[in-house]
Every structure is written in C-alpha cells, then in structure tokens.
Write an enzyme that holds these catalytic residues in place. Structure first.
Site, mmCIF file in Angstrom:
data_model
loop_
_atom_site.group_PDB
_atom_site.id
_atom_site.type_symbol
_atom_site.label_atom_id
_atom_site.label_comp_id
_atom_site.label_asym_id
_atom_site.label_seq_id
_atom_site.Cartn_x
_atom_site.Cartn_y
_atom_site.Cartn_z
ATOM 1 N N CYS A 71 5.214 -30.903 13.644
ATOM 2 C CA CYS A 71 5.911 -31.904 12.826
ATOM 3 C C CYS A 71 6.619 -31.242 11.650
ATOM 4 O O CYS A 71 7.765 -31.559 11.342
ATOM 5 C CB CYS A 71 4.936 -32.955 12.311
ATOM 6 S SG CYS A 71 4.169 -33.938 13.601
ATOM 7 N N SER A 72 5.934 -30.329 10.993
ATOM 8 C CA SER A 72 6.470 -29.698 9.781
ATOM 9 C C SER A 72 7.454 -28.573 10.047
ATOM 10 O O SER A 72 8.417 -28.406 9.306
ATOM 11 C CB SER A 72 5.318 -29.140 8.939
ATOM 12 O OG SER A 72 4.496 -30.185 8.473
#
Length: 184
Positions: free
Chosen positions: A74-75
C-alpha cells in the site's frame, strides 16, 4: 429393534451440518450502482464523513480500497501511483482502509506518502469494515498477516454519483490491476 448411532468422520458431519444453512456472498459494487452511505472517519473518531454525500456533487471521483495502512504494498507501490499520476490532481481521490482513524491519519502524514495531502487525496478509516462489507469488497485477513476482516484492494471510479468502473485485484492484495495508470 435397536437404533445404532452411526459415527461419521468429523469433516463429513461438519459438511452436512453446514448445508442446512444458506449464506449468499455479498454482491460486489457494480457499474451503475450508487456508492452506499456509510459514515467513515477522517483523522479522528469525531470527524465523520459520509462518503456517498462527499462524492454526490462531484463530476468524477475515485475510491481506492486498500487492505491495510502502512503495509508495504500500500505504501510503496499502490498509493504512490496515485500520488504521481497527473490526473489525480483534478480527480478527487479517497483512500479507504479498514483501520482506525489515528492509523490512517499517521499513514497519510508519513514520509512514504509525501505529497498526497497537497494533491487533496483523502484518507478515510473504516474501523468496523462497514463500508467494505456494503461494497462487497472484503476478505478474511485472519488467514494471513492482517488478522481480521479487510478491504480487498480495489478502485472504483464514480461519475455524477454512479459507479462507472470497478477494478479489483484477483488475489485481494496484489498491485497489478488497481494502479492509477489502469484506473485513471
């Protein structure tokens, strides 16, 4: 005549007992649908955001569902594609995660997502997975590292209040189909 109790293997007995109950899986959000009205949290428990009302007056918006704030995919892979995409600046983007609002706020402010706030990307918490359930975009994260019910990784484009595009990752967590290049 005496009745004998028949002993069944536990797997077979369990399968027979489960057949008596019917549970239809939730239908995933589809093109033409309206976004469900759910109260999400932004930055704190007291800052309530009804996502359906937020997007109602917008010509176009994108909702991005992620399995978990701060997860590597996600990051490092997924949300950065939206931060760097030229159309994100003109398209209101909402990132929704099944986390508490303190976590999503810290994630939004992290170095990994530098620039997201300047672009107007909003990070919303769905702490009880209510929105994920109504979207039909959940998976059981308890069988892997997430530990609870989570969002599938997905992206939904909404135009004039109606869904015009739905993209989800076939394995729930990968980052191939839901990047900004493929969504916008």
């Amino acid at each position: 005549m005496s009745l004998r109790r028949i002993s069944l293997p536990w797997q077979y007995a369990r399968a027979l007992s489960l057949r008596q109950f019917h549970s239809s899986p939730a239908r995933s959000i589809a093109v033409g649908d309206a976004i469900p009205s759910v109260q999400l949290k932004e930055d704190s428990p007291g800052n309530v955001v009804d996502i359906a009302k937020e997007i109602a007056g917008l010509k176009k918006a994108v909702i991005v569902g992620v399995p978990a704030a701060f997860s590597p995919a996600c990051s490092a892979s997924h949300i950065p594609t939206f931060i760097s995409h030229k159309k994100t600046e003109s398209t209101p983007t909402f990132v929704i995660s099944v986390n508490d609002p303190f976590v999503t706020k810290a994630w939004k402010e992290s170095d990994a997502l530098a620039g997201a706030t300047k672009l107007g990307i909003r990070f919303l918490a769905d702490p009880t997975a209510e929105f994920a359930k109504k979207m039909g975009m959940t998976f059981d994260g308890s069988v892997n590292i997430f530990g609870t019910l989570r969002n599938k990784r997905y992206a939904v484009v909404v135009e004039d209040g109606k869904v015009t595009k739905v993209v989800e990752e076939p394995d729930n967590t990968g980052v191939k189909e839901t990047t900004a290049d493929k969504v916008l």
